[in-house]
Enzyme design. Structure first.
Site, PDB file in Angstrom:
ATOM      1  N   SER A  47       0.831  -1.204   0.000  1.00  0.00           N
ATOM      2  CA  SER A  47       0.000   0.000   0.000  1.00  0.00           C
ATOM      3  C   SER A  47       0.868   1.257   0.000  1.00  0.00           C
ATOM      4  O   SER A  47       2.014   1.257   0.456  1.00  0.00           O
ATOM      5  CB  SER A  47      -0.907   0.035   1.225  1.00  0.00           C
ATOM      6  OG  SER A  47      -1.734  -1.101   1.271  1.00  0.00           O
ATOM      7  N   GLN A  48       0.259   2.338  -0.497  1.00  0.00           N
ATOM      8  CA  GLN A  48       0.899   3.652  -0.490  1.00  0.00           C
ATOM      9  C   GLN A  48       1.174   4.082   0.967  1.00  0.00           C
ATOM     10  O   GLN A  48       0.310   3.883   1.823  1.00  0.00           O
ATOM     11  CB  GLN A  48      -0.093   4.603  -1.155  1.00  0.00           C
ATOM     12  CG  GLN A  48       0.360   5.992  -1.337  1.00  0.00           C
ATOM     13  CD  GLN A  48      -0.757   6.854  -1.940  1.00  0.00           C
ATOM     14  OE1 GLN A  48      -1.746   6.337  -2.445  1.00  0.00           O
ATOM     15  NE2 GLN A  48      -0.577   8.154  -1.860  1.00  0.00           N
TER      16      GLN A  48
END
Ligand code: SAH
Length: 213
Positions: free
Chosen positions: A64-65
């Protein structure tokens, strides 16, 4: 497994960016500063590890970012020794952030290859106990319930009732709900039958899928 001054410098810059984007919780920022994200990615992506972007980790999945990890962790409001269930172990990056914050972590991954990879890697990186399960996150972990916190890190087409029922009273569940884009949603369990729901805007996740071998 090398963490250099250059990597640490890039992490400091990332933390400043996350602050500008609105992340305030000092402990969450400290965890992002401490965990070497580049070690969770294929070395060919290493140069990008401290950009605020999601990246492929194989099997069609992504790490994930950083902003998303920070946002979800901040919303979860964890404290040391709480029992926390994560759905979607993936690379183990989000798991490491939670472990750094001192929780008792249980995490489930449905892709066997990713599960095995992260099961090997994570204990080497962090000297903290973590319970890793290969299975279906829709079902949660009834044998270990209730949990103070539940964090879903894949886009859920609907809110799994099994997960709601495994939340302790007073507990918080953070789950991105939706198909193409997801709305970050917080469920607080007020009583046995009562949940309080709050929505926090659009995010983009890989989909939460049924169990696979
Ligand atoms: N927390 C991860 C994010 C990985 S992306 C990280 O920090 O890297 C989401 C992950 O959820 C993927 O690894 C995907 O395989 C997993 N996943 C998808 N559906 C799932 C399910 N039903 N149960 C458990 N894991 C699931």
């Amino acid at each position: 497994m090398i963490d250099t001054l250059k990597h640490q410098g890039l992490r400091n810059q990332l933390v400043e960016l996350l602050k500008k984007k609105g992340i305030k919780n000092e402990q969450v920022l400290e965890a992002i500063r401490a965990i070497p994200r580049h070690l969770f990615m294929d070395s060919s992506f290493e140069d990008h590890a401290y950009q605020d972007k999601a990246f492929p980790i194989g099997e069609g999945q992504t790490i994930s970012q950083p902003y998303t990890v920070a946002f979800q962790t901040e919303l979860l409001q964890v404290a040391p020794y709480q029992k926390v269930l994560e759905i979607g172990t993936g690379s183990g990056y989000q798991a490491s952030i939670l472990l750094y914050l001192g929780v008792q972590l249980y995490t489930i991954e449905r892709q066997q290859k990713l599960f095995k990879q992260t099961q090997q890697f994570l204990p080497k990186l962090l000297n903290r106990p973590v319970q890793m399960y290969f299975g279906d996150g829709y079902k949660g972990l009834p044998q270990q319930a209730p949990f103070h916190r539940i964090l879903v890190t894949a886009g859920a087409p609907y809110v799994p009732t099994d997960l709601l029922s495994q939340l302790a009273i007073g507990g918080r569940m953070v789950i991105p709900v939706g198909n193409d884009t997801q709305i970050m949603t917080l469920y607080e369990r007020v009583s046995d039958k009562e949940f309080h729901k709050t929505e926090y805007g659009d995010f983009q996740f890989v989909p939460m899928l049924p169990e696979r071998n």
